[in-house]
Design an enzyme around this catalytic site. Structure first.
Site, PDB file in Angstrom:
ATOM      1  N   LYS A  19       0.780  -1.360  -0.006  1.00 48.50           N
ATOM      2  CA  LYS A  19      -0.019   0.406   0.098  1.00 48.50           C
ATOM      3  C   LYS A  19       0.933   1.436   0.197  1.00 48.50           C
ATOM      4  CE  LYS A  19      -4.320   0.654   2.585  1.00 48.50           C
ATOM      5  NZ  LYS A  19      -4.826   0.215   3.934  1.00 48.50           N
TER       6      LYS A  19
HETATM    7  C1  E4P Z   1      -8.454   0.884   5.006  1.00 48.44           C
HETATM    8  O1  E4P Z   1      -7.598   0.987   3.617  1.00 48.44           O
HETATM    9  C2  E4P Z   1      -8.193   2.268   5.129  1.00 48.44           C
HETATM   10  O2  E4P Z   1      -6.571   2.647   5.804  1.00 48.44           O
HETATM   11  C3  E4P Z   1      -9.320   2.308   6.773  1.00 48.44           C
HETATM   12  O3  E4P Z   1      -9.879   2.034   5.838  1.00 48.44           O
HETATM   13  C4  E4P Z   1      -9.069   3.622   6.990  1.00 48.44           C
HETATM   14  O4  E4P Z   1     -10.249   3.547   7.331  1.00 48.44           O
HETATM   15  P1  E4P Z   1     -10.798   5.039   9.039  1.00 48.44           P
HETATM   16  O5  E4P Z   1     -11.004   6.312   8.046  1.00 48.44           O
HETATM   17  O6  E4P Z   1     -11.925   4.348   9.374  1.00 48.44           O
HETATM   18  O7  E4P Z   1     -10.088   5.780   9.568  1.00 48.44           O
END
Ligand code: E4P
Length: 219
Positions: free
Chosen positions: A85
């Site tokens: 990522k």
């Molecule tokens: C997933 O890949 C993201 O990092 C995650 O869904 C972020 O979610 P949040 O906005 O609840 O932190």
């Protein structure tokens, strides 16, 4: 639509995978989730990769191209099902392009606009992660972004999958599925909420109450 679990908690992910009837298609993590877990990133990603038969996103923390590339390669070496990522920055997209050309699956995260999503697709991302909840939080329409990205990707037949992230409730999941998003990543509590409806509980209670009165057993 594929369902991923957004968590670095091994016991939660493991319980959902075991009890999930094959419903869990992958996992996403981010530096905040790894920090919350208190685990070492390499060990935690290895554990998650062994539990889940599908992509596990592990995020780089360097912000320069060379640093991201090194970290990305190290993360990709942990297991075959690691997806690296990277943030949706200029350096992150350079890294996405370089890793993708080497056959590494890349998830471009922190996407908040269709323009950013266009660049992620052109950089060869396997997934793009638009954050719907964080957009809703500031009074924007997170699901509108999903619709715009899907329209754009379909127009050019991009292979990049739209991974709906920052999901806050089951409404986001249903809306994502209705739009034809490829993936949604769900916090464990949102995944469990998908099973639930008060009328199901109430209906079952009434059926069982009536059944007890018959004094029958099926077996
Ligand atoms: C997933 O890949 C993201 O990092 C995650 O869904 C972020 O979610 P949040 O906005 O609840 O932190």
């Amino acid at each position: 639509m594929k369902l991923f679990i957004d968590s670095a908690d091994v016991s939660e992910v493991s319980a959902l995978v075991k009890g999930g009837l094959g419903l869990i298609d992958g996992v996403t993590t981010n530096p905040s989730l790894i920090a919350q877990s208190g685990a070492s990133i390499r060990e935690r990603i290895a554990e998650l990769c062994a539990i889940v038969d599908g992509p596990v996103s592990a995020e780089v923390t360097a912000t320069d191209f060379e640093g991201m590339l090194k970290e990305g390669k190290a993360l990709a070496a942990i297991a075959e099902n690691v997806t690296v990522k990277v943030p949706l920055t200029e350096q992150g997209l350079r890294c996405c392009y370089a890793l993708s050309r080497e056959g590494v699956a890349v998830n471009v995260t922190l996407c908040f606009s269709p323009a950013q999503a266009l660049l992620a697709a052109k950089a060869g991302a396997c997934f793009v992660s638009p954050f719907v909840g964080r957009l809703d939080d500031i009074g924007h329409d997170g699901m509108l972004l999903i619709e715009e990205i899907l329209d754009m990707y379909r127009a050019y037949d991009f292979a990049t999958e739209v991974l709906v992230a920052s999901v806050r409730h089951t409404g986001h999941v249903v809306a994502a599925a209705r739009l034809g998003a490829h993936v949604a990543t769900l916090p464990p509590k949102v995944f469990r909420a998908l099973y639930k409806h008060p009328l199901t509980d109430r209906g079952l209670e009434a059926f069982l109450e009536d059944w007890r009165k018959t004094k029958q057993t099926i077996l």
